[in-house]
Design a protein around this motif. Structure first.
Motif, PDB file in Angstrom:
ATOM      1  N   ILE A 275      -2.054  45.921-100.536  1.00 41.63           N
ATOM      2  CA  ILE A 275      -1.017  46.589 -99.296  1.00 41.63           C
ATOM      3  C   ILE A 275      -0.922  45.498 -98.479  1.00 41.63           C
ATOM      4  N   ILE A 276      -1.953  44.509 -98.209  1.00 41.53           N
ATOM      5  CA  ILE A 276      -1.762  43.408 -97.003  1.00 41.53           C
ATOM      6  C   ILE A 276      -0.850  42.653 -97.402  1.00 41.53           C
ATOM      7  N   MET A 277      -0.820  42.142 -98.723  1.00 44.24           N
ATOM      8  CA  MET A 277       0.132  41.116 -99.095  1.00 44.24           C
ATOM      9  C   MET A 277       1.661  41.626 -99.039  1.00 44.24           C
ATOM     10  N   THR A 278       1.644  43.239 -99.375  1.00 43.79           N
ATOM     11  CA  THR A 278       3.269  43.698 -99.500  1.00 43.79           C
ATOM     12  C   THR A 278       3.693  43.849 -97.956  1.00 43.79           C
ATOM     13  N   LEU A 279       2.675  43.925 -96.991  1.00 44.95           N
ATOM     14  CA  LEU A 279       3.274  43.790 -95.506  1.00 44.95           C
ATOM     15  C   LEU A 279       3.953  42.573 -95.187  1.00 44.95           C
ATOM     16  N   ILE A 280       3.583  41.419 -95.818  1.00 47.10           N
ATOM     17  CA  ILE A 280       4.125  40.096 -95.623  1.00 47.10           C
ATOM     18  C   ILE A 280       5.682  40.100 -96.145  1.00 47.10           C
ATOM     19  N   THR A 281       5.706  40.728 -97.223  1.00 47.90           N
ATOM     20  CA  THR A 281       7.108  41.143 -97.713  1.00 47.90           C
ATOM     21  C   THR A 281       8.106  41.889 -96.776  1.00 47.90           C
ATOM     22  N   VAL A 282       7.165  43.048 -96.052  1.00 47.49           N
ATOM     23  CA  VAL A 282       8.064  43.721 -95.228  1.00 47.49           C
ATOM     24  C   VAL A 282       8.412  42.936 -93.956  1.00 47.49           C
ATOM     25  N   PHE A 283       7.539  41.898 -93.703  1.00 48.57           N
ATOM     26  CA  PHE A 283       7.675  41.324 -92.632  1.00 48.57           C
ATOM     27  C   PHE A 283       9.107  40.438 -92.735  1.00 48.57           C
ATOM     28  N   TYR A 284       9.199  39.589 -93.838  1.00 49.87           N
ATOM     29  CA  TYR A 284      10.559  38.798 -93.996  1.00 49.87           C
ATOM     30  C   TYR A 284      11.517  39.456 -94.045  1.00 49.87           C
ATOM     31  N   TYR A 285      11.440  40.795 -94.484  1.00 49.83           N
ATOM     32  CA  TYR A 285      12.760  41.707 -94.497  1.00 49.83           C
ATOM     33  C   TYR A 285      12.992  42.143 -92.932  1.00 49.83           C
ATOM     34  N   LEU A 286      12.051  42.434 -92.376  1.00 44.68           N
ATOM     35  CA  LEU A 286      12.140  43.093 -90.881  1.00 44.68           C
ATOM     36  C   LEU A 286      12.739  41.806 -90.028  1.00 44.68           C
ATOM     37  N   ARG A 287      12.463  40.469 -90.364  1.00 40.94           N
ATOM     38  CA  ARG A 287      12.733  39.302 -89.487  1.00 40.94           C
ATOM     39  C   ARG A 287      14.144  39.303 -89.727  1.00 40.94           C
ATOM     40  N   ILE A 288      14.672  39.403 -90.843  1.00 41.64           N
ATOM     41  CA  ILE A 288      16.284  39.487 -91.018  1.00 41.64           C
ATOM     42  C   ILE A 288      16.864  40.519 -90.138  1.00 41.64           C
ATOM     43  N   MET A 289      16.266  41.736 -90.332  1.00 45.61           N
ATOM     44  CA  MET A 289      16.894  42.888 -89.815  1.00 45.61           C
ATOM     45  C   MET A 289      16.983  42.662 -88.386  1.00 45.61           C
ATOM     46  N   PHE A 290      16.034  42.167 -87.975  1.00 43.78           N
ATOM     47  CA  PHE A 290      15.925  42.051 -86.384  1.00 43.78           C
ATOM     48  C   PHE A 290      16.900  41.120 -85.729  1.00 43.78           C
ATOM     49  N   SER A 291      17.066  40.001 -86.595  1.00 53.61           N
ATOM     50  CA  SER A 291      18.197  39.058 -86.012  1.00 53.61           C
ATOM     51  C   SER A 291      19.539  39.632 -86.105  1.00 53.61           C
ATOM     52  N   VAL A 292      19.961  40.272 -87.361  1.00 60.54           N
ATOM     53  CA  VAL A 292      21.297  40.963 -87.624  1.00 60.54           C
ATOM     54  C   VAL A 292      21.653  41.790 -86.361  1.00 60.54           C
ATOM     55  N   MET A 293      20.519  42.862 -86.463  1.00 60.37           N
ATOM     56  CA  MET A 293      20.691  43.867 -85.319  1.00 60.37           C
ATOM     57  C   MET A 293      21.136  43.612 -83.900  1.00 60.37           C
ATOM     58  N   MET A 294      20.392  42.348 -83.426  1.00 59.96           N
ATOM     59  CA  MET A 294      20.391  41.793 -82.226  1.00 59.96           C
ATOM     60  C   MET A 294      21.676  41.228 -82.030  1.00 59.96           C
ATOM     61  N   LEU A 295      22.393  40.625 -82.928  1.00 57.36           N
ATOM     62  CA  LEU A 295      23.735  39.936 -82.777  1.00 57.36           C
ATOM     63  C   LEU A 295      24.774  40.965 -82.688  1.00 57.36           C
ATOM     64  N   SER A 296      25.663  40.898 -81.749  1.00 55.82           N
ATOM     65  CA  SER A 296      26.716  42.065 -81.631  1.00 55.82           C
ATOM     66  C   SER A 296      27.953  41.352 -82.692  1.00 55.82           C
ATOM     67  N   ASN A 297      29.017  42.359 -82.622  1.00 58.49           N
ATOM     68  CA  ASN A 297      30.008  42.091 -83.592  1.00 58.49           C
ATOM     69  C   ASN A 297      31.338  42.274 -82.912  1.00 58.49           C
ATOM     70  N   ILE A 298      32.394  41.516 -83.086  1.00 59.54           N
ATOM     71  CA  ILE A 298      33.813  41.462 -82.394  1.00 59.54           C
ATOM     72  C   ILE A 298      34.512  42.353 -83.333  1.00 59.54           C
ATOM     73  N   GLU A 299      35.253  43.354 -82.380  1.00 57.86           N
ATOM     74  CA  GLU A 299      36.120  44.093 -83.579  1.00 57.86           C
ATOM     75  C   GLU A 299      37.553  44.231 -82.629  1.00 57.86           C
ATOM     76  N   PRO A 300      38.498  43.457 -83.094  1.00 60.49           N
ATOM     77  CA  PRO A 300      39.870  43.229 -82.380  1.00 60.49           C
ATOM     78  C   PRO A 300      40.579  44.672 -82.691  1.00 60.49           C
ATOM     79  N   LYS A 301      41.584  44.964 -81.768  1.00 59.97           N
ATOM     80  CA  LYS A 301      42.233  46.390 -82.004  1.00 59.97           C
ATOM     81  C   LYS A 301      43.329  45.909 -83.310  1.00 59.97           C
ATOM     82  N   TRP A 302      43.698  44.785 -83.623  1.00 54.47           N
ATOM     83  CA  TRP A 302      44.766  44.663 -84.583  1.00 54.47           C
ATOM     84  C   TRP A 302      44.053  44.694 -85.985  1.00 54.47           C
ATOM     85  N   ASN A 303      42.825  45.137 -86.089  1.00 54.41           N
ATOM     86  CA  ASN A 303      42.163  44.862 -87.418  1.00 54.41           C
ATOM     87  C   ASN A 303      42.291  46.316 -88.261  1.00 54.41           C
TER      88      ASN A 303
END
Length: 335
Positions: A275-303
């Motif tokens: 379980i402790i080792m699997t928590l490390i796996t959860v950590f590196y997926y959470l690390r990606i999620m945190f970075s991705v969700m913090m960055l906003s996206n640009i959506e122009p009207k002509w899209n």
């Protein structure tokens, strides 16, 4: 290999070889099925016209050939009816199956090979190609030092190996090695449990590989720079967390059953480490999620045209969400 008929031929051979192996009552036919399986998968890898694919095909061929030689040797040793020979033969047989399925400490070929192939081939390698070795392993597995060492090592390597990766394919390879350890633990308990684990893992891996393939994402920074709405990004991330085994996602359910059964068997030290080792796996997926969700996206009207084009992707994302929330329904039903 632009010829579609050739591609279909090799794919059908790949599909037929697994039932041949798992339904046979002779180790020789099992070995033969594995060889057919390998020879059908190599041309599929070489479909991509680049050096990395050729290197991956050669790596796969060498690794599988060495494992097959070990397997044949183990059959010969076990045919000599001495108790020491039988023990040595079963150790060799177990090792050859571990090499074929990419378990630690024989895992070094897998991340390197995954880097050279596309997402569809990655999916086949992580699920279908493991089916024969895992089926055979479940028939001969015993609780001994070698099994327990391989199990713990797979989970440790899968957790720590993925920490310093920027490539999504290598991260998936290490996650697959970690899940191999959990599957071995499930094998020691019951056949139904590890098969259920494999089915759930296959569903999650398919959704992950197909969504990454549709966006052509191969590295973490490509997910971050993905110009999609926060909702779509959240859907992809939910499936990532499901693969890592975070509750209340679908990926946690088979792990939950294994934890419960192991606790009833008083395997607390082993379970705690896993379980402790699997928590490390959860950590590196959470690390990606945190970075991705913090960055906003640009959506122009002509899209607007792009929105219509991305409808098929949206269906895929909705499937991901349903998969992620599936466990909540299941747990309510179980209660």
């Amino acid at each position: 290999m632009n010829n579609k008929s050739t591609n279909m031929l090799f794919t059908s051979i790949l599909l037929i070889s697994v039932p041949i192996s798992i339904s046979s009552n002779s180790w020789f036919i099992v070995w033969m099925g594995m060889e057919i399986n390998m020879m059908a998968f190599i041309p599929l890898i070489m479909e991509q016209k680049n050096m990395l694919a050729k290197e991956a095909a050669l790596t796969y061929f060498l690794v599988q050939t060495i494992a097959s030689m070990l397997m044949i040797m183990s059959f010969i040793i076990m045919s000599m009816k001495d108790i020491n020979n039988i023990n040595l033969g079963s150790i060799l047989l177990m090792s050859s199956l571990m090499i074929k399925s990419g378990m630690s400490p024989f895992h070094f070929w897998m991340p390197k090979m995954m880097e050279g192939i596309n997402w569809n081939k990655c999916f086949i390698l992580m699920t279908w190609q493991k089916l024969i070795p895992l089926m055979m392993m479940s028939n001969i597995i015993k609780i001994n030092l070698i099994t327990l060492t391989a199990m713990i090592l797979s989970i440790i390597v899968g957790a720590i190996g993925g920490l310093n990766q920027t490539s999504l394919r290598k991260m998936m390879a290490y996650s697959s090695i970690s899940n191999n350890g959990w599957m071995m633990m499930a094998m020691l308990m019951s056949e139904h449990m590890w098969m259920m684990y494999l089915i759930m893992y296959t569903i999650m891996t398919y959704i992950m590989t197909s969504s990454m393939n549709s966006y052509m994402n191969f590295h973490i920074n490509q997910i971050m720079s993905m110009n999609e709405s926060t909702t779509k990004k959240l859907m992809i991330m939910m499936n990532m967390l499901s693969i890592s085994g975070l509750p209340p996602m679908m990926g946690f359910m088979p792990k939950w059953l294994i934890i419960q059964t192991a606790t009833n068997m008083n395997e607390l030290m082993l379970m705690g480490t896993m379980i402790i080792m699997t928590l490390i796996t959860v950590f590196y997926y959470l690390r990606i999620m945190f970075s991705v969700m913090m960055l906003s996206n640009i959506e122009p009207k002509w899209n607007n045209k792009m929105i219509i084009k991305n409808k098929s992707k949206m269906y895929l994302m909705s499937t991901i969400t349903l998969t992620g929330l599936m466990l909540i329904t299941m747990s309510i039903m179980l209660m």
